[in-house]
Design a protein around this motif. Structure first.
Motif, PDB file in Angstrom:
ATOM      1  N   TYR A 209      81.200 -12.974  52.661  1.00  0.00           N
ATOM      2  CA  TYR A 209      80.094 -13.471  51.830  1.00  0.00           C
ATOM      3  C   TYR A 209      78.836 -13.728  52.656  1.00  0.00           C
ATOM      4  N   ASP A 210      77.701 -13.248  52.141  1.00  0.00           N
ATOM      5  CA  ASP A 210      76.449 -13.458  52.872  1.00  0.00           C
ATOM      6  C   ASP A 210      75.328 -13.911  51.940  1.00  0.00           C
ATOM      7  N   SER A 211      75.685 -14.639  50.866  1.00  0.00           N
ATOM      8  CA  SER A 211      74.640 -15.168  49.990  1.00  0.00           C
ATOM      9  C   SER A 211      73.947 -16.331  50.684  1.00  0.00           C
ATOM     10  N   ASP A 212      72.736 -16.643  50.251  1.00  0.00           N
ATOM     11  CA  ASP A 212      72.001 -17.763  50.840  1.00  0.00           C
ATOM     12  C   ASP A 212      72.789 -19.059  50.723  1.00  0.00           C
ATOM     13  N   ALA A 213      73.467 -19.239  49.587  1.00  0.00           N
ATOM     14  CA  ALA A 213      74.231 -20.475  49.379  1.00  0.00           C
ATOM     15  C   ALA A 213      75.329 -20.611  50.421  1.00  0.00           C
ATOM     16  N   ASP A 214      76.082 -19.533  50.658  1.00  0.00           N
ATOM     17  CA  ASP A 214      77.171 -19.581  51.636  1.00  0.00           C
ATOM     18  C   ASP A 214      76.631 -19.843  53.038  1.00  0.00           C
TER      19      ASP A 214
ATOM     20  N   ILE B 226      79.853 -27.510  36.133  1.00  0.00           N
ATOM     21  CA  ILE B 226      79.182 -27.602  37.434  1.00  0.00           C
ATOM     22  C   ILE B 226      79.363 -29.005  38.013  1.00  0.00           C
ATOM     23  N   ALA B 227      79.167 -30.007  37.172  1.00  0.00           N
ATOM     24  CA  ALA B 227      79.327 -31.389  37.616  1.00  0.00           C
ATOM     25  C   ALA B 227      80.730 -31.638  38.135  1.00  0.00           C
ATOM     26  N   ARG B 228      81.722 -31.123  37.424  1.00  0.00           N
ATOM     27  CA  ARG B 228      83.120 -31.327  37.835  1.00  0.00           C
ATOM     28  C   ARG B 228      83.425 -30.617  39.149  1.00  0.00           C
ATOM     29  N   ARG B 229      82.951 -29.404  39.293  1.00  0.00           N
ATOM     30  CA  ARG B 229      83.259 -28.620  40.491  1.00  0.00           C
ATOM     31  C   ARG B 229      82.537 -29.121  41.732  1.00  0.00           C
ATOM     32  N   LEU B 230      81.360 -29.704  41.544  1.00  0.00           N
ATOM     33  CA  LEU B 230      80.584 -30.192  42.693  1.00  0.00           C
ATOM     34  C   LEU B 230      80.700 -31.707  42.885  1.00  0.00           C
ATOM     35  N   TRP B 231      81.478 -32.356  42.021  1.00  0.00           N
ATOM     36  CA  TRP B 231      81.686 -33.793  42.122  1.00  0.00           C
ATOM     37  C   TRP B 231      80.378 -34.571  42.013  1.00  0.00           C
ATOM     38  N   ILE B 232      79.563 -34.180  41.042  1.00  0.00           N
ATOM     39  CA  ILE B 232      78.313 -34.881  40.785  1.00  0.00           C
ATOM     40  C   ILE B 232      78.222 -35.133  39.274  1.00  0.00           C
ATOM     41  N   SER B 233      77.261 -35.920  38.832  1.00  0.00           N
ATOM     42  CA  SER B 233      77.126 -36.225  37.413  1.00  0.00           C
ATOM     43  C   SER B 233      76.362 -35.111  36.699  1.00  0.00           C
ATOM     44  N   GLU B 234      76.520 -35.047  35.368  1.00  0.00           N
ATOM     45  CA  GLU B 234      75.782 -34.059  34.596  1.00  0.00           C
ATOM     46  C   GLU B 234      74.278 -34.307  34.688  1.00  0.00           C
ATOM     47  N   THR B 235      73.898 -35.582  34.782  1.00  0.00           N
ATOM     48  CA  THR B 235      72.475 -35.914  34.925  1.00  0.00           C
ATOM     49  C   THR B 235      71.914 -35.325  36.207  1.00  0.00           C
ATOM     50  N   THR B 236      72.690 -35.402  37.290  1.00  0.00           N
ATOM     51  CA  THR B 236      72.268 -34.828  38.569  1.00  0.00           C
ATOM     52  C   THR B 236      72.150 -33.313  38.466  1.00  0.00           C
ATOM     53  N   VAL B 237      73.071 -32.690  37.745  1.00  0.00           N
ATOM     54  CA  VAL B 237      73.005 -31.237  37.543  1.00  0.00           C
ATOM     55  C   VAL B 237      71.701 -30.877  36.839  1.00  0.00           C
ATOM     56  N   LYS B 238      71.363 -31.621  35.788  1.00  0.00           N
ATOM     57  CA  LYS B 238      70.131 -31.359  35.044  1.00  0.00           C
ATOM     58  C   LYS B 238      68.897 -31.532  35.925  1.00  0.00           C
TER      59      LYS B 238
ATOM     60  N   THR C 181      59.581 -19.346  54.099  1.00  0.00           N
ATOM     61  CA  THR C 181      59.264 -19.797  52.739  1.00  0.00           C
ATOM     62  C   THR C 181      58.693 -21.209  52.792  1.00  0.00           C
ATOM     63  N   PRO C 182      57.563 -21.469  52.121  1.00  0.00           N
ATOM     64  CA  PRO C 182      57.011 -22.833  52.102  1.00  0.00           C
ATOM     65  C   PRO C 182      58.084 -23.832  51.684  1.00  0.00           C
ATOM     66  N   PRO C 183      58.219 -24.961  52.399  1.00  0.00           N
ATOM     67  CA  PRO C 183      59.282 -25.929  52.107  1.00  0.00           C
ATOM     68  C   PRO C 183      59.336 -26.363  50.652  1.00  0.00           C
ATOM     69  N   GLU C 184      58.158 -26.479  50.033  1.00  0.00           N
ATOM     70  CA  GLU C 184      58.164 -26.960  48.643  1.00  0.00           C
ATOM     71  C   GLU C 184      58.732 -25.928  47.676  1.00  0.00           C
ATOM     72  N   ASN C 185      58.844 -24.660  48.119  1.00  0.00           N
ATOM     73  CA  ASN C 185      59.365 -23.602  47.251  1.00  0.00           C
ATOM     74  C   ASN C 185      60.788 -23.186  47.597  1.00  0.00           C
ATOM     75  N   ALA C 186      61.325 -23.693  48.690  1.00  0.00           N
ATOM     76  CA  ALA C 186      62.659 -23.295  49.141  1.00  0.00           C
ATOM     77  C   ALA C 186      63.728 -24.122  48.430  1.00  0.00           C
ATOM     78  N   LEU C 187      64.717 -23.442  47.872  1.00  0.00           N
ATOM     79  CA  LEU C 187      65.819 -24.152  47.240  1.00  0.00           C
ATOM     80  C   LEU C 187      66.709 -24.774  48.307  1.00  0.00           C
ATOM     81  N   SER C 188      67.206 -25.962  48.034  1.00  0.00           N
ATOM     82  CA  SER C 188      68.136 -26.619  48.953  1.00  0.00           C
ATOM     83  C   SER C 188      69.514 -25.977  48.824  1.00  0.00           C
ATOM     84  N   GLY C 189      70.385 -26.276  49.770  1.00  0.00           N
ATOM     85  CA  GLY C 189      71.744 -25.752  49.710  1.00  0.00           C
ATOM     86  C   GLY C 189      72.439 -26.151  48.422  1.00  0.00           C
ATOM     87  N   ARG C 190      72.267 -27.404  47.987  1.00  0.00           N
ATOM     88  CA  ARG C 190      72.910 -27.887  46.762  1.00  0.00           C
ATOM     89  C   ARG C 190      72.324 -27.180  45.533  1.00  0.00           C
ATOM     90  N   GLU C 191      71.007 -26.962  45.536  1.00  0.00           N
ATOM     91  CA  GLU C 191      70.387 -26.276  44.397  1.00  0.00           C
ATOM     92  C   GLU C 191      70.900 -24.845  44.284  1.00  0.00           C
TER      93      GLU C 191
END
Length: 210
Positions: free
Chosen positions: A87-92, A168-180, A142-152
């Motif tokens: 795997y060589d996606s940006d997320a990975d 997504i919330a369940r798989r990443l162990w975060i709340s649905e509000t955080t996902v939104k 990429t300008p920092p303000e436009n770069a997606l974070s690893g979590r994003e």
């Protein structure tokens, strides 16, 4: 003769582990001291075997390579982790680098490149597959303000797989509000208004891959 480099091979495919062990056996300064079928087993074996370096796959059952990397380095910061994956996606890439991996290599790399990467990691360098290095360089530009974070990127990757906010919330162990909240930030950074447009833009820019 100098001390041999003790290696732990972590991959959920037995054929891959066997192939790597056979390949590495021909190098006089490299020695496979153990094998792990998933991240959890790798963490346990690092406690007992104390390898010098772990060849770590990313996507595995029980515990993935990123989580295992974080746990191993928290307990044994002297161990080097060299990601070896398909795997060589940006997320990975981002998740592995942020977790503390010393280097990142793709499984189609020539064996000489793998050997060199192991020795380079042990020498304190950060060996990267050329394709991976170019992706990281693009993110740096990429300008920092436009770069997606690893979590994003993780969130967006799951959106692309068809996951709902609840999933997504369940798989990443975060709340649905955080996902939104992550999704709103993603839309803003990519200049889009909805999930479909965000996935389309991310695929076009090479941020994620299906």
């Amino acid at each position: 003769m100098s001390r041999r480099i003790g290696l732990l091979v972590c991959d959920d495919h037995p054929v891959v582990r066997t192939g790597l062990e056979g390949m590495l056996a021909g190098e006089p300064d490299l020695e496979v001291v153990g094998e792990a079928a998933d991240g959890r087993q790798a963490v346990e074996l690092c406690r007992t075997l104390r390898p010098d370096l772990v060849l770590m796959d990313l996507r595995m059952p029980e515990m993935d390579g990123v989580a295992a990397t974080e746990r191993i380095l928290a307990e044994n910061p002297e161990i080097r982790i060299l990601v070896l994956t398909t795997y060589d996606s940006d997320a990975d890439i981002l998740r592995a680098v942020e977790a503390g991996a010393s280097g990142y290599l793709l499984k189609d790399a020539p064996r000489e490149e793998l050997f060199a990467a192991i020795r380079a990691a042990m020498a304190g360098e950060s060996p990267l597959d050329p394709a991976v290095a170019s992706r990281l360089m693009r993110r740096v530009r990429t300008p920092p303000e436009n770069a997606l974070s690893g979590r994003e990127i993780e969130v967006l990757d799951l959106v692309a797989q068809g996951a709902s906010n609840r999933e997504i919330a369940r798989r990443l162990w975060i709340s649905e509000t955080t996902v939104k909240t992550h999704l709103l930030h993603i839309y803003e950074k990519l200049g889009v208004a909805d999930r479909t447009a965000a996935v389309t833009a991310a695929l076009r820019r090479g941020i994620i891959r299906l």
